[in-house]
Write a protein that holds these residues in place. Structure first.
Motif, PDB file in Angstrom:
ATOM      1  N   GLN A  15       0.852  -1.191   0.000  1.00 29.82           N
ATOM      2  CA  GLN A  15       0.000   0.000   0.000  1.00 29.82           C
ATOM      3  C   GLN A  15       0.885   1.237   0.000  1.00 29.82           C
ATOM      4  OE1 GLN A  15      -2.219   0.710   3.582  1.00 29.82           O
ATOM      5  NE2 GLN A  15      -2.968   2.668   2.858  1.00 29.82           N
ATOM      6  N   PRO A  16       0.619   2.234  -0.846  1.00 28.91           N
ATOM      7  CA  PRO A  16       1.397   3.474  -0.774  1.00 28.91           C
ATOM      8  C   PRO A  16       1.163   4.145   0.578  1.00 28.91           C
ATOM      9  CG  PRO A  16       0.101   3.364  -2.791  1.00 28.91           C
ATOM     10  CD  PRO A  16      -0.357   2.245  -1.925  1.00 28.91           C
ATOM     11  N   PRO A  17       2.214   4.604   1.244  1.00 27.21           N
ATOM     12  CA  PRO A  17       2.015   5.247   2.550  1.00 27.21           C
ATOM     13  C   PRO A  17       1.109   6.473   2.444  1.00 27.21           C
ATOM     14  CG  PRO A  17       4.340   4.836   2.139  1.00 27.21           C
ATOM     15  CD  PRO A  17       3.621   4.525   0.870  1.00 27.21           C
ATOM     16  N   ILE A  18       0.355   6.701   3.512  1.00 29.07           N
ATOM     17  CA  ILE A  18      -0.522   7.865   3.594  1.00 29.07           C
ATOM     18  C   ILE A  18       0.322   9.075   3.992  1.00 29.07           C
ATOM     19  CG2 ILE A  18      -2.443   8.864   4.901  1.00 29.07           C
ATOM     20  CD1 ILE A  18      -3.532   6.009   5.141  1.00 29.07           C
ATOM     21  N   ILE A  19      -0.001  10.242   3.455  1.00 28.10           N
ATOM     22  CA  ILE A  19       0.722  11.467   3.778  1.00 28.10           C
ATOM     23  C   ILE A  19       0.234  11.937   5.150  1.00 28.10           C
ATOM     24  CG2 ILE A  19       1.202  13.837   3.079  1.00 28.10           C
ATOM     25  CD1 ILE A  19       0.490  12.950   0.198  1.00 28.10           C
ATOM     26  N   PRO A  20       1.098  11.960   6.186  1.00 29.63           N
ATOM     27  CA  PRO A  20       0.646  12.311   7.535  1.00 29.63           C
ATOM     28  C   PRO A  20       0.758  13.794   7.867  1.00 29.63           C
ATOM     29  CG  PRO A  20       2.859  11.472   7.654  1.00 29.63           C
ATOM     30  CD  PRO A  20       2.472  11.445   6.196  1.00 29.63           C
ATOM     31  N   HIS A  21       0.826  14.640   6.867  1.00 25.59           N
ATOM     32  CA  HIS A  21       0.940  16.079   7.127  1.00 25.59           C
ATOM     33  C   HIS A  21       0.149  16.834   6.072  1.00 25.59           C
ATOM     34  CE1 HIS A  21       3.767  16.456   3.748  1.00 25.59           C
ATOM     35  NE2 HIS A  21       4.335  15.343   4.220  1.00 25.59           N
ATOM     36  N   SER A  22      -0.042  18.111   6.297  1.00 25.19           N
ATOM     37  CA  SER A  22      -0.805  18.932   5.358  1.00 25.19           C
ATOM     38  C   SER A  22       0.006  19.157   4.088  1.00 25.19           C
ATOM     39  CB  SER A  22      -1.135  20.276   6.000  1.00 25.19           C
ATOM     40  OG  SER A  22      -1.753  21.119   5.051  1.00 25.19           O
ATOM     41  N   ILE A  23      -0.667  19.075   2.953  1.00 26.95           N
ATOM     42  CA  ILE A  23      -0.022  19.397   1.684  1.00 26.95           C
ATOM     43  C   ILE A  23      -0.720  20.581   1.023  1.00 26.95           C
ATOM     44  CG2 ILE A  23       0.905  17.091   1.281  1.00 26.95           C
ATOM     45  CD1 ILE A  23      -1.443  16.626  -0.665  1.00 26.95           C
ATOM     46  N   GLU A  24      -1.489  21.305   1.813  1.00 28.20           N
ATOM     47  CA  GLU A  24      -2.192  22.476   1.291  1.00 28.20           C
ATOM     48  C   GLU A  24      -1.171  23.504   0.815  1.00 28.20           C
ATOM     49  OE1 GLU A  24      -5.465  25.762   2.738  1.00 28.20           O
ATOM     50  OE2 GLU A  24      -5.176  23.939   3.890  1.00 28.20           O
ATOM     51  N   GLY A  25      -1.332  23.963  -0.403  1.00 31.62           N
ATOM     52  CA  GLY A  25      -0.431  24.947  -0.970  1.00 31.62           C
ATOM     53  C   GLY A  25       0.817  24.354  -1.607  1.00 31.62           C
ATOM     54  N   TYR A  26       0.982  23.030  -1.566  1.00 31.64           N
ATOM     55  CA  TYR A  26       2.143  22.402  -2.199  1.00 31.64           C
ATOM     56  C   TYR A  26       1.998  22.520  -3.714  1.00 31.64           C
ATOM     57  CZ  TYR A  26       4.201  20.056   1.859  1.00 31.64           C
ATOM     58  OH  TYR A  26       4.828  19.779   3.036  1.00 31.64           O
ATOM     59  N   GLN A  27       3.082  22.884  -4.371  1.00 30.22           N
ATOM     60  CA  GLN A  27       3.059  22.917  -5.825  1.00 30.22           C
ATOM     61  C   GLN A  27       3.494  21.559  -6.334  1.00 30.22           C
ATOM     62  OE1 GLN A  27       5.299  26.031  -7.660  1.00 30.22           O
ATOM     63  NE2 GLN A  27       4.590  25.514  -9.700  1.00 30.22           N
ATOM     64  N   LEU A  28       2.696  20.995  -7.199  1.00 28.66           N
ATOM     65  CA  LEU A  28       2.985  19.697  -7.793  1.00 28.66           C
ATOM     66  C   LEU A  28       2.635  19.792  -9.264  1.00 28.66           C
ATOM     67  CD1 LEU A  28       3.970  16.859  -7.101  1.00 28.66           C
ATOM     68  CD2 LEU A  28       1.626  16.216  -6.660  1.00 28.66           C
ATOM     69  N   SER A  29       3.616  20.133 -10.067  1.00 33.06           N
ATOM     70  CA  SER A  29       3.400  20.311 -11.500  1.00 33.06           C
ATOM     71  C   SER A  29       4.596  19.746 -12.251  1.00 33.06           C
ATOM     72  CB  SER A  29       3.221  21.797 -11.823  1.00 33.06           C
ATOM     73  OG  SER A  29       4.429  22.493 -11.598  1.00 33.06           O
TER      74      SER A  29
END
Length: 156
Positions: A64-78
């Protein structure tokens, strides 16, 4: 012969257009929303609260891919930027304390090692998601094997 053919074609076209005009409603229904005033603002449902305690969760099943345990609000992913790699890339993980991404993220489909993250593994959120604190939509009846009384090798 040609004038008769032309007259028949004109007659057929007129008959077809009359039939088509009768089949298509002349007054389509009005497009209105749930309220009498479609341009009136409707309050949005509140966003779910993400779990941001930075505690790594146990995986529910192998691979299973690990769950992200922190906020990713505002992260740029492009295509041009990936903020996740600033902490989780192999070169950066020691200094940040973040877990390093798996070595499988540095491999091609043919298991050839790359110097950088594979383009097919670059967009993290296609597999990894933050955990939201919400009610279950569907009752979960999953039972882990460890809870079913299965014994590990050598326990007999």
């Amino acid at each position: 012969m040609k004038p008769l053919r032309i007259v028949l074609m004109i007659a057929f076209t007129c008959a077809a257009s009359l039939t088509l005009a009768q089949a298509i409603p002349q007054d389509p229904p009005e497009l209105t929303g749930p309220t009498p005033q479609p341009m009136e603002p409707i309050p949005a449902a509140p966003l779910e609260r993400y779990v941001t305690d930075d505690v790594r969760q146990m995986r529910a099943y192998p691979e299973q891919p690990p769950i992200i345990p922190h906020s990713i609000e505002g992260y740029q992913l492009s295509v041009n930027a990936n903020r996740c790699l600033s902490c989780h890339k192999r070169e950066n993980s020691l200094g940040t304390g973040a877990p390093m991404i798996s070595i499988t993220h540095y491999m091609t489909r043919d298991a050839q090692m790359l110097a950088d993250v594979s383009p097919r593994r670059y967009f993290c959120t296609q597999c990894h998601v933050p955990q939201a604190d919400t009610e279950q939509l569907v009752k979960n009846t999953f039972t882990d094997m460890a809870d079913m009384g299965a014994e590990t090798a050598g326990e007999q």
